[in-house]
Design a protein around this motif. Structure first.
Motif, PDB file in Angstrom:
ATOM      1  N   GLU A 238       9.051   2.575 -10.687  1.00  0.00           N
ATOM      2  CA  GLU A 238       8.243   2.205  -9.531  1.00  0.00           C
ATOM      3  C   GLU A 238       9.051   2.195  -8.232  1.00  0.00           C
ATOM      4  OE1 GLU A 238       6.459  -1.543 -10.323  1.00  0.00           O
ATOM      5  OE2 GLU A 238       5.578  -0.936 -12.239  1.00  0.00           O
ATOM      6  N   PHE A 239      10.373   2.417  -8.335  1.00  0.00           N
ATOM      7  CA  PHE A 239      11.251   2.292  -7.169  1.00  0.00           C
ATOM      8  C   PHE A 239      10.870   3.264  -6.053  1.00  0.00           C
ATOM      9  CE2 PHE A 239      15.508   3.154  -5.129  1.00  0.00           C
ATOM     10  CZ  PHE A 239      15.600   1.936  -4.473  1.00  0.00           C
ATOM     11  N   PHE A 240      10.532   4.496  -6.422  1.00  0.00           N
ATOM     12  CA  PHE A 240      10.226   5.513  -5.415  1.00  0.00           C
ATOM     13  C   PHE A 240       8.728   5.712  -5.196  1.00  0.00           C
ATOM     14  CE2 PHE A 240      14.502   6.788  -6.885  1.00  0.00           C
ATOM     15  CZ  PHE A 240      15.154   6.819  -5.658  1.00  0.00           C
ATOM     16  N   GLN A 241       7.901   4.946  -5.896  1.00  0.00           N
ATOM     17  CA  GLN A 241       6.451   5.094  -5.751  1.00  0.00           C
ATOM     18  C   GLN A 241       5.932   4.892  -4.325  1.00  0.00           C
ATOM     19  OE1 GLN A 241       4.227   2.818  -8.606  1.00  0.00           O
ATOM     20  NE2 GLN A 241       4.752   4.176 -10.319  1.00  0.00           N
ATOM     21  N   PRO A 242       6.512   3.972  -3.543  1.00  0.00           N
ATOM     22  CA  PRO A 242       6.018   3.796  -2.170  1.00  0.00           C
ATOM     23  C   PRO A 242       6.025   5.071  -1.335  1.00  0.00           C
ATOM     24  CG  PRO A 242       7.424   1.959  -2.763  1.00  0.00           C
ATOM     25  CD  PRO A 242       7.536   2.962  -3.875  1.00  0.00           C
ATOM     26  N   PHE A 243       6.916   6.033  -1.674  1.00  0.00           N
ATOM     27  CA  PHE A 243       6.986   7.275  -0.903  1.00  0.00           C
ATOM     28  C   PHE A 243       5.778   8.175  -1.139  1.00  0.00           C
ATOM     29  CE2 PHE A 243      11.416   5.944  -0.758  1.00  0.00           C
ATOM     30  CZ  PHE A 243      11.752   6.232   0.569  1.00  0.00           C
ATOM     31  N   LEU A 244       4.917   7.789  -2.068  1.00  0.00           N
ATOM     32  CA  LEU A 244       3.672   8.525  -2.279  1.00  0.00           C
ATOM     33  C   LEU A 244       2.639   8.167  -1.216  1.00  0.00           C
ATOM     34  CD1 LEU A 244       3.333   8.194  -6.169  1.00  0.00           C
ATOM     35  CD2 LEU A 244       4.185  10.166  -4.865  1.00  0.00           C
ATOM     36  N   HIS A 245       2.931   7.117  -0.446  1.00  0.00           N
ATOM     37  CA  HIS A 245       2.022   6.656   0.615  1.00  0.00           C
ATOM     38  C   HIS A 245       2.543   7.121   1.973  1.00  0.00           C
ATOM     39  CE1 HIS A 245      -0.085   3.873  -2.176  1.00  0.00           C
ATOM     40  NE2 HIS A 245       1.109   3.801  -2.747  1.00  0.00           N
ATOM     41  N   VAL A 246       1.721   7.845   2.695  1.00  0.00           N
ATOM     42  CA  VAL A 246       2.117   8.389   3.997  1.00  0.00           C
ATOM     43  C   VAL A 246       2.486   7.277   4.966  1.00  0.00           C
ATOM     44  CG1 VAL A 246       1.382   9.747   5.984  1.00  0.00           C
ATOM     45  CG2 VAL A 246       0.699  10.444   3.675  1.00  0.00           C
ATOM     46  N   ASP A 247       1.705   6.184   4.981  1.00  0.00           N
ATOM     47  CA  ASP A 247       1.981   5.078   5.893  1.00  0.00           C
ATOM     48  C   ASP A 247       3.368   4.492   5.648  1.00  0.00           C
ATOM     49  OD1 ASP A 247      -0.464   5.419   7.017  1.00  0.00           O
ATOM     50  OD2 ASP A 247      -1.418   3.707   6.019  1.00  0.00           O
TER      51      ASP A 247
ATOM     52  N   LYS B 215       5.728  -5.050   8.089  1.00  0.00           N
ATOM     53  CA  LYS B 215       4.530  -5.544   7.407  1.00  0.00           C
ATOM     54  C   LYS B 215       3.800  -4.402   6.704  1.00  0.00           C
ATOM     55  CE  LYS B 215       2.930  -9.245   7.761  1.00  0.00           C
ATOM     56  NZ  LYS B 215       3.037 -10.482   6.950  1.00  0.00           N
ATOM     57  N   MET B 216       3.802  -3.225   7.308  1.00  0.00           N
ATOM     58  CA  MET B 216       3.137  -2.070   6.690  1.00  0.00           C
ATOM     59  C   MET B 216       3.835  -1.671   5.396  1.00  0.00           C
ATOM     60  SD  MET B 216       2.399   0.248  10.099  1.00  0.00           S
ATOM     61  CE  MET B 216       2.058   1.721   9.127  1.00  0.00           C
ATOM     62  N   THR B 217       5.165  -1.713   5.375  1.00  0.00           N
ATOM     63  CA  THR B 217       5.891  -1.329   4.159  1.00  0.00           C
ATOM     64  C   THR B 217       5.656  -2.324   3.035  1.00  0.00           C
ATOM     65  OG1 THR B 217       7.927  -2.501   4.815  1.00  0.00           O
ATOM     66  CG2 THR B 217       7.694  -0.209   5.524  1.00  0.00           C
ATOM     67  N   LEU B 218       5.465  -3.585   3.387  1.00  0.00           N
ATOM     68  CA  LEU B 218       5.306  -4.622   2.369  1.00  0.00           C
ATOM     69  C   LEU B 218       3.961  -4.543   1.650  1.00  0.00           C
ATOM     70  CD1 LEU B 218       6.911  -7.687   4.212  1.00  0.00           C
ATOM     71  CD2 LEU B 218       7.892  -6.303   2.375  1.00  0.00           C
ATOM     72  N   VAL B 219       3.062  -3.719   2.158  1.00  0.00           N
ATOM     73  CA  VAL B 219       1.768  -3.537   1.495  1.00  0.00           C
ATOM     74  C   VAL B 219       1.953  -2.817   0.159  1.00  0.00           C
ATOM     75  CG1 VAL B 219      -0.487  -2.426   1.660  1.00  0.00           C
ATOM     76  CG2 VAL B 219       0.495  -3.538   3.671  1.00  0.00           C
ATOM     77  N   VAL B 220       2.913  -1.887   0.096  1.00  0.00           N
ATOM     78  CA  VAL B 220       3.087  -1.074  -1.106  1.00  0.00           C
ATOM     79  C   VAL B 220       4.478  -1.205  -1.730  1.00  0.00           C
ATOM     80  CG1 VAL B 220       1.368   0.628  -0.417  1.00  0.00           C
ATOM     81  CG2 VAL B 220       3.750   0.929   0.294  1.00  0.00           C
ATOM     82  N   ALA B 221       5.373  -1.967  -1.112  1.00  0.00           N
ATOM     83  CA  ALA B 221       6.738  -2.088  -1.639  1.00  0.00           C
ATOM     84  C   ALA B 221       7.196  -3.537  -1.604  1.00  0.00           C
ATOM     85  CB  ALA B 221       7.705  -1.217  -0.832  1.00  0.00           C
TER      86      ALA B 221
END
Length: 306
Positions: free
Chosen positions: A211-220, A26-32
């Motif tokens: 945008e594929f790798f953008q989620p890795f900008l988020h520590v969570d 659920k945490m990953t789905l916030v930004v990906a």
């Protein structure tokens, strides 16, 4: 410490990791997106598995014939299992998903009876029906509300559970012919190739590859995807199989219910998910059915959860 004690510690650790995995999804789905999450999860898992192989004494000897035999199994797990799971989690709460996936041992037993012609005791059938009633009750109660997405999400989680149960049944013969390391590595490779192909292909069609790798900008997200890729995908495979080598499958499967409890508590405490009274009723009915079925026991039954 005895081997059986170590097995129970492994089973408890397995239950905690699996129970918390829904929250991290659920945490990953916030930004990906769900596809991006699956792609990154299995990239981490594949890299981890490859590194592990370099340090293990058991070297892989995989032929194309072996891959061809394992791939149909990999279609059920990880392909269908994780795909339906993550799209279901995008539409329902982790607490409810955890409750529904507690039925995997029930579906496994049903398919073992139908496909493998195993015989179940009448009292087992009663407990099976009880768990099915619990699932139907949850679906009906969700359907009475205005959130149609919840009903769709629950249905997707059920399909995910069915895919896992089918894997449990069909994996029995292969697990006797191939090592755990071989099967795990081929399945991880399959998930890595398929989910990355789907995610990257989708991004290219939409013109959003940047945008594929953008989620890795988020520590969570980074912490969550590492948890899912390493702990939830690789470590749990080792823990569950180690435990199953020391204790009966029926006893091991009861720990799936511990995972369900952890999923519910984590969803309510950390994700502030709403937990309705009918979730409690449905969950109790399902868990009673699962525990009852496993304590009664079935001859020749094996179980696996990943």
């Amino acid at each position: 410490m005895t081997e059986k004690s170590k097995a129970y510690i492994a089973a408890i650790a397995y239950a905690f990791i699996i129970g918390l995995s829904f929250m991290f999804v659920k945490m990953t789905l916030v930004v990906a997106t769900p596809l991006d999450t699956l792609a990154h999860r299995f990239t981490i898992a594949f890299v981890g598995a490859t590194i592990f192989i370099q340090f293990t004494k058991d070297k892989l000897k995989i032929r194309w014939r072996d891959i061809a035999r394992i791939l149909p199994l990999a279609l059920l797990y990880p392909m269908l299992f994780f795909a339906f799971q993550i799209f279901g989690l995008a539409r329902t709460s982790s607490s409810e998903a955890g409750i529904i996936q507690a039925t995997i041992p029930i579906f496994t037993l049903l398919f073992a009876i139908v496909i493998l012609k195993e015989r179940a005791k009448r009292v087992q059938l009663v407990f099976i029906c009880l768990s099915v009633i619990g699932v139907i009750y949850l679906l009906v109660m969700n359907g009475t509300g205005a959130k149609t997405a919840n009903l769709v999400g629950s249905a997707l989680i059920i399909i995910s559970s069915i895919a896992s149960a089918l894997y449990n049944v069909f994996a029995r013969k292969l697990t006797q012919q191939y090592s755990l390391l071989t099967i795990t590595y081929v399945m991880t490779l399959f998930g890595f190739v398929v989910f990355n192909s789907m995610a990257i292909g989708s991004r290219m069609i939409e013109g959003t590859m940047g945008e594929f790798f953008q989620p890795f900008l988020h520590v969570d997200f980074v912490l969550a995807i590492l948890y899912l890729g390493i702990l939830s995908s690789l470590v749990t495979s080792y823990l569950s199989n180690f435990a199953l080598s020391k204790i009966e499958a029926a006893k091991m499967s009861v720990f799936s219910n511990v995972a369900t409890l952890i999923t519910i508590v984590a969803g309510v405490l950390f994700l502030q998910e709403t937990f309705h009274f009918y979730h409690l009723i449905g969950g109790i009915i399902i868990i009673i059915g699962v525990v009852g079925t496993n304590f009664v026991g079935v001859r020749g039954k094996t179980n696996k959860k990943a």
